[in-house]
Design a protein around this motif. Structure first.
Motif, PDB file in Angstrom:
ATOM      1  N   LYS A 101       0.933   9.409 -15.180  1.00 15.68           N
ATOM      2  CA  LYS A 101       0.529   8.310 -16.084  1.00 15.68           C
ATOM      3  C   LYS A 101       0.452   8.739 -17.535  1.00 15.68           C
ATOM      4  O   LYS A 101       0.701   7.940 -18.440  1.00 15.68           O
ATOM      5  CB  LYS A 101      -0.797   7.697 -15.640  1.00 15.68           C
ATOM      6  N   LEU A 154      -9.604   1.536 -12.379  1.00 13.37           N
ATOM      7  CA  LEU A 154      -8.327   2.254 -12.317  1.00 13.37           C
ATOM      8  C   LEU A 154      -8.502   3.765 -12.218  1.00 13.37           C
ATOM      9  O   LEU A 154      -7.520   4.493 -12.304  1.00 13.37           O
ATOM     10  CB  LEU A 154      -7.478   1.921 -13.555  1.00 13.37           C
ATOM     11  N   ASN A 155      -9.741   4.219 -12.066  1.00 14.09           N
ATOM     12  CA  ASN A 155      -9.923   5.663 -11.933  1.00 14.09           C
ATOM     13  C   ASN A 155     -10.786   5.949 -10.703  1.00 14.09           C
ATOM     14  O   ASN A 155     -11.953   5.545 -10.635  1.00 14.09           O
ATOM     15  CB  ASN A 155     -10.569   6.245 -13.190  1.00 14.09           C
ATOM     16  N   GLY A 156     -10.180   6.636  -9.744  1.00 14.06           N
ATOM     17  CA  GLY A 156     -10.863   6.902  -8.481  1.00 14.06           C
ATOM     18  C   GLY A 156     -12.029   7.860  -8.639  1.00 14.06           C
ATOM     19  O   GLY A 156     -13.090   7.685  -8.023  1.00 14.06           O
ATOM     20  N   THR A 157     -11.845   8.879  -9.481  1.00 11.09           N
ATOM     21  CA  THR A 157     -12.883   9.903  -9.640  1.00 11.09           C
ATOM     22  C   THR A 157     -14.181   9.289 -10.166  1.00 11.09           C
ATOM     23  O   THR A 157     -15.255   9.521  -9.608  1.00 11.09           O
ATOM     24  CB  THR A 157     -12.380  10.990 -10.618  1.00 11.09           C
ATOM     25  N   TYR A 184      -9.256  14.439  -6.110  1.00  6.19           N
ATOM     26  CA  TYR A 184      -9.126  13.180  -6.850  1.00  6.19           C
ATOM     27  C   TYR A 184      -9.005  13.413  -8.355  1.00  6.19           C
ATOM     28  O   TYR A 184      -8.321  12.672  -9.055  1.00  6.19           O
ATOM     29  CB  TYR A 184     -10.354  12.289  -6.626  1.00  6.19           C
ATOM     30  N   ALA A 185      -9.742  14.416  -8.830  1.00  6.54           N
ATOM     31  CA  ALA A 185      -9.879  14.576 -10.279  1.00  6.54           C
ATOM     32  C   ALA A 185      -8.628  15.186 -10.906  1.00  6.54           C
ATOM     33  O   ALA A 185      -7.843  15.860 -10.238  1.00  6.54           O
ATOM     34  CB  ALA A 185     -11.093  15.444 -10.582  1.00  6.54           C
ATOM     35  N   GLU A 186      -8.471  14.934 -12.200  1.00 11.35           N
ATOM     36  CA  GLU A 186      -7.406  15.585 -12.967  1.00 11.35           C
ATOM     37  C   GLU A 186      -7.753  17.059 -13.125  1.00 11.35           C
ATOM     38  O   GLU A 186      -8.903  17.466 -12.923  1.00 11.35           O
ATOM     39  CB  GLU A 186      -7.303  14.944 -14.351  1.00 11.35           C
ATOM     40  N   ASP A 192     -10.831  12.104 -16.658  1.00 14.85           N
ATOM     41  CA  ASP A 192     -11.392  11.081 -15.779  1.00 14.85           C
ATOM     42  C   ASP A 192     -12.709  10.565 -16.354  1.00 14.85           C
ATOM     43  O   ASP A 192     -12.882   9.372 -16.586  1.00 14.85           O
ATOM     44  CB  ASP A 192     -11.653  11.665 -14.378  1.00 14.85           C
ATOM     45  N   ASP A 197      -7.948   8.823 -18.488  1.00 19.32           N
ATOM     46  CA  ASP A 197      -7.022   8.519 -17.392  1.00 19.32           C
ATOM     47  C   ASP A 197      -6.918   6.998 -17.201  1.00 19.32           C
ATOM     48  O   ASP A 197      -5.808   6.451 -17.094  1.00 19.32           O
ATOM     49  CB  ASP A 197      -7.512   9.208 -16.111  1.00 19.32           C
ATOM     50  N   LYS A 201      -3.679   4.264 -17.842  1.00 21.45           N
ATOM     51  CA  LYS A 201      -3.238   3.269 -16.856  1.00 21.45           C
ATOM     52  C   LYS A 201      -3.250   1.857 -17.445  1.00 21.45           C
ATOM     53  O   LYS A 201      -2.351   1.064 -17.172  1.00 21.45           O
ATOM     54  CB  LYS A 201      -4.102   3.377 -15.604  1.00 21.45           C
ATOM     55  N   GLY A 297      -7.029   4.715  -4.907  1.00 16.46           N
ATOM     56  CA  GLY A 297      -6.487   4.945  -6.239  1.00 16.46           C
ATOM     57  C   GLY A 297      -6.130   6.377  -6.543  1.00 16.46           C
ATOM     58  O   GLY A 297      -5.603   6.679  -7.612  1.00 16.46           O
ATOM     59  N   ALA A 298      -6.418   7.286  -5.636  1.00 14.56           N
ATOM     60  CA  ALA A 298      -6.112   8.701  -5.871  1.00 14.56           C
ATOM     61  C   ALA A 298      -6.021   9.395  -4.519  1.00 14.56           C
ATOM     62  O   ALA A 298      -6.350   8.815  -3.489  1.00 14.56           O
ATOM     63  CB  ALA A 298      -7.206   9.340  -6.728  1.00 14.56           C
TER      64      ALA A 298
HETATM   65  N1  HSE Z   1      -7.662  11.426 -11.465  1.00 13.98           N
HETATM   66  C1  HSE Z   1      -7.097  10.181 -11.087  1.00 13.98           C
HETATM   67  C2  HSE Z   1      -8.184   9.294 -10.511  1.00 13.98           C
HETATM   68  C3  HSE Z   1      -6.012  10.411 -10.089  1.00 13.98           C
HETATM   69  O1  HSE Z   1      -9.261   9.814 -10.196  1.00 13.98           O
HETATM   70  O2  HSE Z   1      -7.998   8.102 -10.379  1.00 13.98           O
HETATM   71  C4  HSE Z   1      -5.173   9.222  -9.791  1.00 13.98           C
HETATM   72  O3  HSE Z   1      -4.508   8.771 -10.932  1.00 13.98           O
END
Ligand code: HSE
Length: 402
Positions: A101, A154-157, A184-186, A192, A197, A201, A297-298
């Motif tokens: 992204k 839009l961010n799973g973390t 999940y995290a970047e 995040d 992030d 998106k 989402g992740a």
């Molecule tokens: N770090 C992102 C999230 C991964 O937690 O949503 C998915 O894009």
């Protein structure tokens, strides 16, 4: 005839693409209408125990110069070297599918044009919402609509962290560590936690829906690092869940306003129940009224599912999909100022600063020891809310999702 593709990167997502492809190879080939195989996996690391060790290469040129490779899945992340690699691949007419992204938000317009000029495709379903089909529905299934707003988690973390704070009273740091362990995290979780992030998106969604490239630097972005457990519980008592929301809408002045902010989502709004790593996107259009997209989402296989779906599309389409595109933007004058962002607002302040702004009798007040949390009845602009927050020395203030 067998379609050969390559996978760039063997981290969480890249290894998921390989795993899911070989797990479902037969049905994937049926859906693609052709035999398929992975010819190369690019990674600088060694994987001596991998069942696919013969496919690994450290040399990008092996992939670039192999005419048999017609599609590539890019799962490296970051702008460089991904941008240079993808541009070179597209210039050779090889379609690219990416989960990256950051790259799409920064350079999507250039890569889409390169794909168009070379009669191939640059796909990025996995870049927004992980497993959720959202990019293709926006430009295909919903193409008949005037889409005027989207709002999403839009961010799973961060959603995972906020859920742990809400359900388990878990401290922020512990929840973040758990999210990192679950993949999940970047790499740098600041992206995040501070909303970057989610910002990337919403840039991608905004560009696709409104047709001009929206750069992250043009988007007001606030993350969740200032949210306290007491905000989560006060919001709950007042009838809301706190979520990191990425929203874009067209304002009455014709400009679009993308933002990323923690928002209070009313319990009766379906998005308030979106928990853990799940993401959701509400799309508003003149035909559909509103439609919600929901899913993981992740994570490894959910993201791989979206990447592979794009690879299969790339194998099936030997011409550019023109509807999945947008123009470069010369400036950001089509983006409205965040000062015009309008909402009802949540404030938290100390008892020394009980509401005294002239609209206090319109507040719901929740007393929490020495602090108060309340939500305004009136819709106020961001500029007005900021003004009030200064007057009452607010410890926190967040908008309510409309
Ligand atoms: N770090 C992102 C999230 C991964 O937690 O949503 C998915 O894009």
């Amino acid at each position: 005839m067998s379609a050969k593709f390559a996978v760039l990167g063997h981290g969480v997502v890249g290894s998921g693409v390989v795993e899911l492809f070989y797990k479902n190879k037969n049905s994937i080939e049926n859906r693609a209408g052709t035999e398929m195989d992975i010819k190369y996996i690019l990674d600088l690391r060694d994987f001596p125990d991998s069942p696919y060790k013969d496919k690994f290469t450290k040399n990008f040129d092996d992939i670039l110069n192999d005419d048999e490779v017609t599609a590539v899945a890019e799962c490296m992340g970051g702008v460089e070297p991904a941008f240079t690699f993808i541009k070179a691949l597209l210039e050779k007419g090889k379609s690219v599918s990416t989960s990256n992204k950051e790259l799409v938000a920064e350079k999507g317009d250039i890569l889409l044009k390169t794909a168009k000029d070379n009669n191939c495709n640059f796909f990025f379903e996995a870049s927004v919402g992980g497993a959720i089909p959202i990019i293709r529905p926006l430009h295909r299934c919903l193409a008949a609509n005037n889409i005027y707003k989207t709002a999403g988690i839009l961010n799973g973390t961060t959603n995972f962290i906020l859920t742990k704070m809400y359900n388990d009273n878990m401290p922020f740091d512990e929840a973040l560590k758990l999210a990192q362990e679950l993949g999940y995290a970047e790499k740098d979780p600041t992206a995040d936690v501070e909303g970057h992030d989610a910002c990337r998106k919403i840039c991608i969604i905004s560009s696709l829906v409104f047709g001009k490239h929206v750069y992250p630097k043009s988007v007001y972005t606030k993350g969740i690092s200032e949210i306290q457990l007491c905000d989560v519980s006060s919001a709950d008592i007042l009838g809301y869940a706190i979520k990191l929301v990425a929203e874009v809408k067209r304002n009455n002045n014709g400009k679009i306003l993308p933002v990323v902010m923690p928002m209070l989502v009313p319990h009766e709004n379906i998005m308030s129940g979106v928990s853990d790593v799940f993401n959701a996107v509400l799309v508003y259009g003149d035909g559909i009224d509103q439609t919600m997209f929901y899913g993981r989402g992740a994570g490894k296989l959910p993201t791989a599912s979206a990447v592979l779906g794009d690879v299969i599309e790339a194998v099936k389409h030997n011409v550019t999909v023109f509807s999945q595109s947008w123009d470069s933007a010369e400036d950001d004058s089509f983006i409205d100022s965040v000062e015009n962002f309008s909402a009802r607002w949540y404030f938290r302040t100390s008892s020394d600063h009980t509401p005294s702004t002239g609209i206090s009798d319109t507040y719901d007040v929740h007393e929490d020891g020495t602090e108060y949390a309340f939500v305004t009845y009136e819709v106020l602009t961001f500029a007005q809310a900021k003004n009030i927050s200064e007057k009452i020395n607010a410890l926190a203030f967040f908008p309510v999702l409309d």
